[in-house]
Design a protein around this motif. Sequence first.
Motif, mmCIF file in Angstrom:
data_model
loop_
_atom_site.group_PDB
_atom_site.id
_atom_site.type_symbol
_atom_site.label_atom_id
_atom_site.label_comp_id
_atom_site.label_asym_id
_atom_site.label_seq_id
_atom_site.Cartn_x
_atom_site.Cartn_y
_atom_site.Cartn_z
ATOM 1 N N VAL A 97 -46.024 -42.264 9.596
ATOM 2 C CA VAL A 97 -46.798 -41.236 9.007
ATOM 3 C C VAL A 97 -46.847 -39.899 9.869
ATOM 4 C CG1 VAL A 97 -49.099 -40.673 7.928
ATOM 5 C CG2 VAL A 97 -48.068 -43.083 7.856
ATOM 6 N N CYS B 277 -43.630 -45.426 0.684
ATOM 7 C CA CYS B 277 -45.143 -45.957 0.444
ATOM 8 C C CYS B 277 -45.466 -46.678 -0.731
ATOM 9 C CB CYS B 277 -45.933 -44.440 0.463
ATOM 10 S SG CYS B 277 -47.778 -44.712 0.371
ATOM 11 N N ILE B 278 -46.080 -47.632 -0.712
ATOM 12 C CA ILE B 278 -46.427 -48.614 -1.808
ATOM 13 C C ILE B 278 -47.977 -48.246 -2.260
ATOM 14 C CG2 ILE B 278 -44.589 -50.109 -1.738
ATOM 15 C CD1 ILE B 278 -46.640 -51.877 -0.437
ATOM 16 N N LYS B 279 -48.631 -47.350 -1.595
ATOM 17 C CA LYS B 279 -49.972 -46.756 -1.989
ATOM 18 C C LYS B 279 -50.925 -47.927 -1.886
ATOM 19 C CE LYS B 279 -47.839 -43.070 -3.716
ATOM 20 N NZ LYS B 279 -46.539 -43.191 -3.299
ATOM 21 N N CYS B 280 -50.703 -48.894 -0.843
ATOM 22 C CA CYS B 280 -51.373 -50.080 -0.907
ATOM 23 C C CYS B 280 -53.069 -49.763 -0.076
ATOM 24 C CB CYS B 280 -50.836 -51.206 0.037
ATOM 25 S SG CYS B 280 -50.554 -50.642 1.633
ATOM 26 N N GLY B 281 -53.165 -48.420 0.423
ATOM 27 C CA GLY B 281 -54.247 -48.204 1.169
ATOM 28 C C GLY B 281 -54.457 -48.768 2.509
ATOM 29 N N CYS C 171 -49.857 -49.952 8.376
ATOM 30 C CA CYS C 171 -49.002 -49.886 7.487
ATOM 31 C C CYS C 171 -47.911 -51.392 7.419
ATOM 32 C CB CYS C 171 -48.155 -48.737 7.514
ATOM 33 S SG CYS C 171 -46.776 -48.578 6.081
ATOM 34 N N PRO C 172 -47.841 -51.945 6.374
ATOM 35 C CA PRO C 172 -47.084 -53.202 6.306
ATOM 36 C C PRO C 172 -45.429 -52.917 6.116
ATOM 37 C CG PRO C 172 -47.936 -52.834 4.179
ATOM 38 C CD PRO C 172 -48.707 -51.756 5.044
ATOM 39 N N LEU C 173 -45.238 -51.600 6.084
ATOM 40 C CA LEU C 173 -43.727 -51.224 5.782
ATOM 41 C C LEU C 173 -43.387 -50.139 7.107
ATOM 42 C CD1 LEU C 173 -43.718 -50.014 2.066
ATOM 43 C CD2 LEU C 173 -43.122 -52.230 3.133
ATOM 44 N N CYS D 116 -53.620 -48.351 5.458
ATOM 45 C CA CYS D 116 -53.931 -47.523 6.458
ATOM 46 C C CYS D 116 -55.189 -46.679 6.413
ATOM 47 C CB CYS D 116 -52.637 -46.316 6.106
ATOM 48 S SG CYS D 116 -53.034 -45.606 4.340
ATOM 49 N N ARG E 19 -52.482 -42.569 3.097
ATOM 50 C CA ARG E 19 -52.212 -42.699 1.361
ATOM 51 C C ARG E 19 -52.191 -41.380 0.647
ATOM 52 N NH1 ARG E 19 -54.575 -47.336 -2.504
ATOM 53 N NH2 ARG E 19 -56.556 -46.272 -1.854
HETATM 54 S S1 SF4 Z 1 -50.357 -48.683 4.610
HETATM 55 FE FE1 SF4 Z 1 -48.478 -47.598 4.449
HETATM 56 S S2 SF4 Z 1 -47.443 -48.293 2.305
HETATM 57 FE FE2 SF4 Z 1 -49.705 -48.521 2.517
HETATM 58 S S3 SF4 Z 1 -50.415 -46.690 1.526
HETATM 59 FE FE3 SF4 Z 1 -50.657 -46.541 3.589
HETATM 60 S S4 SF4 Z 1 -48.750 -45.434 4.210
HETATM 61 FE FE4 SF4 Z 1 -48.694 -46.133 2.047
#
Ligand code: SF4
Length: 135
Positions: free
Chosen positions: A86, A28-32, A80-82, A34, A52
Amino acid sequence: MEKHKISEADRIEASNLMEEASDILDSCIKCGMCKSLCPVFKTLKEERVSARGKAIILSDKIMNKVVFECTLCKGCEQKCPLGIKVCDAIRKAREAMVLKGKGLKSNEEMIDNIRKTGNPFGKNIGNDPEKLYCC
Ligand code: SF4
Ligand code: SF4
């Protein structure tokens, strides 16, 4: 209600599950991103309930009741881009907490009621399937 006795096997399994949950959320890159589709975040407006927020807590392997504040709708996974799974992590953390006796008291009561009466609210509905109870 009968108190759940925690065995050594349960402790080990719980620890493994928390490890697995943490591994899932490790990238998780904590991009938010989600947050935009999360119904729980939209309602409570609290960062800790977003995917997040949960990822931050679970990546440190912390058992926190916030994992029960989730509908498992997978809205966060869609955004989520990755492609982080979750919900898999949340399920594992919930299982670990239940094994350690840290689940929700309300859930335990509901399960106990179903076992005893066949009804989540503990009211005996007998053999009448038409008599359904709802919250
Ligand atoms: S969208 Fe994915 S990568 Fe970004 S904060 Fe949420 S869980 Fe983490
Ligand atoms: S699965 Fe849980 S954290 Fe993800 S969007 Fe749905 S309610 Fe929010």
